[in-house]
Design a protein around this motif. Structure first.
Motif, short mmCIF file in Angstrom:
data_model
loop_
_atom_site.label_atom_id
_atom_site.label_comp_id
_atom_site.label_asym_id
_atom_site.label_seq_id
_atom_site.Cartn_x
_atom_site.Cartn_y
_atom_site.Cartn_z
N UNK A 83 0.80 -1.17 -0.04
CA UNK A 83 0.09 -0.04 0.02
C UNK A 83 0.80 1.11 0.02
N UNK A 86 2.26 1.63 -3.40
CA UNK A 86 0.99 2.21 -4.46
C UNK A 86 0.94 3.74 -4.22
N UNK A 94 -1.23 2.77 -12.87
CA UNK A 94 -2.44 1.50 -13.00
C UNK A 94 -1.96 0.33 -12.37
N UNK A 95 -2.69 -0.62 -12.16
CA UNK A 95 -2.23 -1.96 -11.31
C UNK A 95 -2.76 -3.01 -12.17
N UNK A 119 -8.79 -5.99 -2.60
CA UNK A 119 -9.55 -5.49 -1.37
C UNK A 119 -8.88 -4.38 -0.89
N UNK A 120 -7.87 -4.10 -0.92
CA UNK A 120 -7.24 -3.00 -0.44
C UNK A 120 -6.41 -2.11 -1.24
N UNK A 121 -6.23 -2.42 -2.53
CA UNK A 121 -5.99 -1.32 -3.39
C UNK A 121 -6.41 -1.70 -4.78
N UNK A 122 -6.76 -0.54 -5.61
CA UNK A 122 -7.48 -0.50 -6.66
C UNK A 122 -6.45 -1.47 -7.72
N UNK A 124 -6.60 -2.57 -12.27
CA UNK A 124 -7.25 -2.35 -13.30
C UNK A 124 -7.37 -3.78 -14.19
N UNK A 159 -10.08 8.67 -12.90
CA UNK A 159 -9.83 7.81 -11.80
C UNK A 159 -10.58 8.55 -10.48
N UNK A 164 -15.71 3.87 -9.69
CA UNK A 164 -14.23 3.38 -9.31
C UNK A 164 -13.75 3.51 -7.93
N UNK A 165 -14.77 4.26 -7.11
CA UNK A 165 -14.06 4.37 -5.56
C UNK A 165 -14.47 3.26 -4.89
N UNK A 167 -15.00 -0.20 -3.23
CA UNK A 167 -14.15 -1.39 -2.85
C UNK A 167 -14.75 -2.52 -3.29
#
Ligand code: SF4
Lengths: 194, 166
Positions: A83, A86, A94-95, A119-122, A124, A159, A164-165, A167
């Motif tokens: 995290x 990131x 992007x991920x 679950x914890x970071x976005x 793509x 973004x 996209x916010x 979870x």
């Protein structure tokens, strides 16, 4: 004639140019924690040659990267590190979640392994497989390039899109209650390991 | 001298010592009070100069009745003769304390920290008994048999970073 065009036409074009630049100059940050990392290295090596898609500049400093490739399982001790890295990366970023472990925890359904980094970071793009072949990772990068071209904006408006916010379902209050061992009333951003 | 011979010598000094042999591997079992003394004797008088491992077994749901819930296991090696001996001692709740063997072998430092981390057994006299593998804030000892495989929710307890915040 050109001067009479409304402003928004020019902005759209600028987006397209920016997206075109961005999609062919992705600098990956290889967060390779396990066996998938070997396939990630193979993707960068000469036979598969990720450089053909403009993404060969692997940077081990998050400040210089804009594509996080999480390759491998992420244990609970590594999640705060992930995290933090990131958050240290600059927008636009992007991920890609590479492999079964990064996407879902894979076969490691144990106390120590996070059951999916989304679950914890976005995230793509998800790449299934254990490990995914280099071709699959390349396909993911091509798909990401398409996605960037399709929805990217110079200012990164995509973004902050409310959709996209959200979870993932597992981490929403209603989904969270169903997780084994989790107390439903636990706050979402509570203390680590409370 | 072969290892069973050493054990017979030791039995003069430690009358309560029980031992068994399986495929040439000798295991001795000793009470906690005499553990340190036995290990010291093995090291200083019988040449078992290397501590190969310290580990632990939780016999909570074991079919056979054991003298205690936790079995501490010390594996010693004699680097001159390549002999090995396994020393065991049993601990039971609530007194999960064993004497630290760091004065005998420096190698015991991290091994004992690992046993503390995974099984919650304290070592009296250890210079720095902290967790070694799990994060500092972890509160359980996961290799105990009564700890659920999927944990108590530790793996779900992180802040969620949303797209716009990052
Ligand atoms: S998905 Fe398979 S190859 Fe990838 S890290 Fe997990 S176990 Fe290893």
């Amino acid at each position: 004639m050109a001067l009479e065009l409304p402003d928004n036409v020019r902005i759209t074009k600028l987006d397209a140019i920016a997206n075109w630049c961005r999609k062919y100059s992705l600098w990956p940050m290889p967060f390779a924690t396990a066996c998938c990392g070997i396939e990630l290295m193979a993707t960068g090596a000469s036979r598969n040659d990720i450089a053909r898609f403009g993404a060969e500049v692997f940077r081990f400093s998050p400040r210089q990267a804009d594509l996080m490739i999480v390759a491998g399982r992420v244990p609970i001790k590594m999640m705060p590190v992930l995290q933090r890295i990131w958050l240290q990366m600059h927008e636009p970023k992007w991920c890609i979640s590479m492999g079964a472990c990064a996407s879902t925890g894979g076969v490691f359904d144990t106390y120590a392994v996070v059951q999916g980094i989304d679950r914890f970071i976005p995230v793509d793009i998800y790449v299934p497989g254990c490990p995914p072949r280099p071709e699959q990772l390349i396909q993911a990068i091509v798909d990401l390039q398409e996605k960037i071209q399709r929805e990217g904006t110079v200012m990164g408006r995509e973004f902050v899109d409310p959709e996209r916010q959200k979870p993932p379902l597992a981490m929403r209050p209603e989904g969270r209650a169903g997780l084994p061992g989790v107390i439903a009333s636990q706050p979402l951003d509570g203390e680590h390991f409370a | 001298m072969d290892v069973p011979g050493i054990v017979q010598l030791l039995q003069k000094e430690f009358p309560s010592l029980s031992w068994s042999e399986f495929r040439g591997q000798v295991r001795v079992c000793v009470s906690r009070d005499r553990l340190f003394l036995l290990l010291q004797t093995l090291k200083e008088q019988h040449g078992f100069d290397m501590l190969a491992d310290i580990t632990c077994v939780d016999y909570l749901y074991y079919l056979q009745k054991m003298p205690g819930r936790f079995g501490l296991v010390y594996v010693l090696t004699n680097t001159q003769t390549n002999q090995r001996i396994v020393v065991r001692t049993f601990l039971d709740e609530p007194e999960l304390v064993a004497p630290s063997v760091t004065p005998l072998w420096e190698a015991a430092n991290w091994l004992e920290r690992e046993v503390w981390d995974m099984f919650g057994i304290r070592f009296a006299g250890h210079p720095d008994l902290r967790r070694i593998l799990l994060p500092d804030g972890f509160t359980s000892h996961p290799l105990r048999k009564d700890y659920p495989l999927q944990g108590l929710g530790e793996r779900n307890n992180f802040p969620v970073i949303r797209r716009a915040e990052s």
